[in-house]
Design an enzyme around this catalytic site. Sequence first.
Site, PDB file in Angstrom:
ATOM      1  N   HIS A  91       0.794  -1.234   0.000  1.00 25.41           N
ATOM      2  CA  HIS A  91       0.000   0.000   0.000  1.00 25.41           C
ATOM      3  C   HIS A  91       0.824   1.280   0.000  1.00 25.41           C
ATOM      4  O   HIS A  91       0.266   2.367  -0.146  1.00 25.41           O
ATOM      5  CB  HIS A  91      -0.934   0.025   1.212  1.00 25.41           C
ATOM      6  CG  HIS A  91      -0.212   0.338   2.494  1.00 25.41           C
ATOM      7  ND1 HIS A  91       0.509  -0.601   3.166  1.00 25.41           N
ATOM      8  CD2 HIS A  91      -0.075   1.497   3.182  1.00 25.41           C
ATOM      9  CE1 HIS A  91       1.055  -0.042   4.243  1.00 25.41           C
ATOM     10  NE2 HIS A  91       0.726   1.223   4.281  1.00 25.41           N
TER      11      HIS A  91
HETATM   12  C1  UD1 Z   1      -1.949   5.732   5.518  1.00 28.66           C
HETATM   13  C2  UD1 Z   1      -0.628   6.237   6.114  1.00 28.66           C
HETATM   14  C3  UD1 Z   1       0.398   5.118   6.080  1.00 28.66           C
HETATM   15  C4  UD1 Z   1      -0.127   3.869   6.748  1.00 28.66           C
HETATM   16  C5  UD1 Z   1      -1.445   3.492   6.079  1.00 28.66           C
HETATM   17  C6  UD1 Z   1      -2.059   2.272   6.725  1.00 28.66           C
HETATM   18  C7  UD1 Z   1      -0.168   8.612   5.754  1.00 28.66           C
HETATM   19  C8  UD1 Z   1       0.631   9.602   4.999  1.00 28.66           C
HETATM   20  N1  UD1 Z   1      -0.082   7.349   5.337  1.00 28.66           N
HETATM   21  O1  UD1 Z   1      -1.714   5.449   4.143  1.00 28.66           O
HETATM   22  O2  UD1 Z   1       1.553   5.548   6.781  1.00 28.66           O
HETATM   23  O3  UD1 Z   1       0.808   2.832   6.616  1.00 28.66           O
HETATM   24  O4  UD1 Z   1      -2.355   4.583   6.223  1.00 28.66           O
HETATM   25  O5  UD1 Z   1      -3.078   1.734   5.905  1.00 28.66           O
HETATM   26  O6  UD1 Z   1      -0.841   8.974   6.695  1.00 28.66           O
HETATM   27  N2  UD1 Z   1      -9.042   5.085   1.074  1.00 28.66           N
HETATM   28  C9  UD1 Z   1     -10.288   4.519   1.007  1.00 28.66           C
HETATM   29  N3  UD1 Z   1     -10.903   4.195   2.172  1.00 28.66           N
HETATM   30  C10 UD1 Z   1     -10.348   4.393   3.379  1.00 28.66           C
HETATM   31  C11 UD1 Z   1      -9.070   4.975   3.443  1.00 28.66           C
HETATM   32  C12 UD1 Z   1      -8.421   5.303   2.279  1.00 28.66           C
HETATM   33  O7  UD1 Z   1     -10.831   4.308  -0.052  1.00 28.66           O
HETATM   34  O8  UD1 Z   1     -10.981   4.051   4.405  1.00 28.66           O
HETATM   35  C13 UD1 Z   1      -8.322   5.397  -0.189  1.00 28.66           C
HETATM   36  C14 UD1 Z   1      -8.566   6.787  -0.697  1.00 28.66           C
HETATM   37  O9  UD1 Z   1      -8.583   6.735  -2.081  1.00 28.66           O
HETATM   38  C15 UD1 Z   1      -7.319   7.523  -0.249  1.00 28.66           C
HETATM   39  C16 UD1 Z   1      -6.254   6.455  -0.327  1.00 28.66           C
HETATM   40  O10 UD1 Z   1      -6.927   5.243   0.026  1.00 28.66           O
HETATM   41  O11 UD1 Z   1      -7.046   8.637  -1.033  1.00 28.66           O
HETATM   42  C17 UD1 Z   1      -5.093   6.665   0.589  1.00 28.66           C
HETATM   43  O12 UD1 Z   1      -5.529   6.847   1.934  1.00 28.66           O
HETATM   44  P1  UD1 Z   1      -4.647   7.729   2.951  1.00 28.66           P
HETATM   45  O13 UD1 Z   1      -5.289   7.722   4.288  1.00 28.66           O
HETATM   46  O14 UD1 Z   1      -4.311   9.039   2.353  1.00 28.66           O
HETATM   47  O15 UD1 Z   1      -3.264   6.966   3.040  1.00 28.66           O
HETATM   48  P2  UD1 Z   1      -2.934   5.404   3.111  1.00 28.66           P
HETATM   49  O16 UD1 Z   1      -2.382   4.997   1.803  1.00 28.66           O
HETATM   50  O17 UD1 Z   1      -4.049   4.618   3.691  1.00 28.66           O
END
Ligand code: UD1
Length: 354
Positions: free
Chosen positions: A203
Site C-alpha cells: 500500500h
Molecule cells: C496511511 C498512512 C500510512 C499507513 C497506512 C495504513 C499517511 C501519509 N499514510 O496510508 O503511513 O501505513 O495509512 O493503511 O498517513 N481510502 C479509502 N478508504 C479508506 C481509506 C483510504 O478508499 O478508508 C483510499 C482513498 O482513495 C485515499 C487512499 O486510500 O485517497 C489513501 O488513503 P490515505 O489515508 O491518504 O493513506 P494510506 O495509503 O491509507
Amino acid sequence: MLVLSIVGARPQFVKAAAFSPVLRRMGREFLVHTGQHYDAKMSGDFFRDLALPEPEANLGIGSGPHGQQTGAMLVALEKVALDIRPDWILIYGDTNSTLAGALVAAKLLIPLAHVEAGLRSFNRAMPEEINRVVADRLSDLLFCPTDTAVTNLRNEGITEGVHRVGDIMVDVVRTFLPAAQALGDVPGQRGLKAGEYAYLTLHRAENVDPPDRLRAILMELERLPIPVLWTVHPRTRGALERLGRWEDLQAHPTLHLVEPLGYLENLAVLRQARLLLTDSGGLQKEAAWLGTPCVTLRNETEWIETVQGGWNRLWTGGSLAAMLEATPKTLSPMPGEPAAERMGEILQAALGNR
Ligand code: UD1
C-alpha cells in the site's frame, strides 16, 4: 490523568486496542478518530473485532491531498483539545493523523507522548518519514520500541524524555493471537494450504502510485511458483484500476485478490504463510514474532533488527521467486518485549513530576 489519544488509520486502531484498556485502568482516556480511514473494512470492523471503545469523537476528515487532509485535522483536533484540556496528547506511529496531533499539542503547549518514536527509514521522500521526524522533535515523551530507535533520536540530538519501553505491537499480538487461532483454518477457508502460499500486502505510495514501479512488482508476483493471497488496500485498488489490471487480476490463476482482512484473520493468515511479502511496517515485525519469513518490498526498513536476525530480507529488484526458493521453511520466533504497562506508568509518573 486525562489522555487525549489520536488514531486515524488502520495500524493505529490495532495499537490503541492494546493500549486503551491500560490507559482507562490508570486514568481517563478521550479517544479521537480523525476519520483518515473510514471504509468499514479499514476502520469500523477493526473497532468491533478488537473491542476498541467507541471513539469519544470522530472528526470525519476522510481522504485528500496531504495538506488538505492534515490541515482539516489540525482545525478539528485543536477544537477538541481546547475543549477537554487533556494532561497528555498521545499519538501513534507516523501517519498524517500523527503529524496533526503533534502540531496541535505543540501549539497549545499540551504535553505530547509519541508511541513508536525514533524510527527512521532515512528516506525523506516517504510522507511517513516527515511525519516521524516532526512528531519526535515536538514530543515530550518518546516511547521507543528498539535500541536503534533510541540511537536515531540521539543522533538528532533528542535525549530528553526518551524511553526504551518495548514494542506495543508485542502487546497487540499477545492479546489477539488466541482469538485468531480460535478462527480455525482461515487459509483453508480461502482454498489455501498452510505453509504453501505467500501472503501479500502492498500500500505504500512509493510502491503503488508510480505505474512503472507497480508493473515491476506485478511482474515478479506473477512469476512466483506458489499462490499469493493479496489483501488489496483501497489505494492499491485505485492504482491497479488506473493501470488497467484490476479486471484481469480478478481471474488470475495464482494471485488471489481479496478485500482488506480483519485483524484476527490477518494474524491467522500470516501465521500459516510460507512467506510474507509486504511494505507494511507492523507486518514485518508480526511475521518475525510468529516465525514467518518476510520479504519487504522496499529498499529500506525502519525495523532493521528483523533483517539483522534473519527474519526479513529487503527486495531491491531481481527475482522474487529466487528469494522464495532461498527462504527457510521454518524460523524460530523473534523475541519481543511488551510496552503498554510501562508506557502507562511513565505517563503517570511524568504527570506527577510536573
Ligand atoms: C496511511 C498512512 C500510512 C499507513 C497506512 C495504513 C499517511 C501519509 N499514510 O496510508 O503511513 O501505513 O495509512 O493503511 O498517513 N481510502 C479509502 N478508504 C479508506 C481509506 C483510504 O478508499 O478508508 C483510499 C482513498 O482513495 C485515499 C487512499 O486510500 O485517497 C489513501 O488513503 P490515505 O489515508 O491518504 O493513506 P494510506 O495509503 O491509507
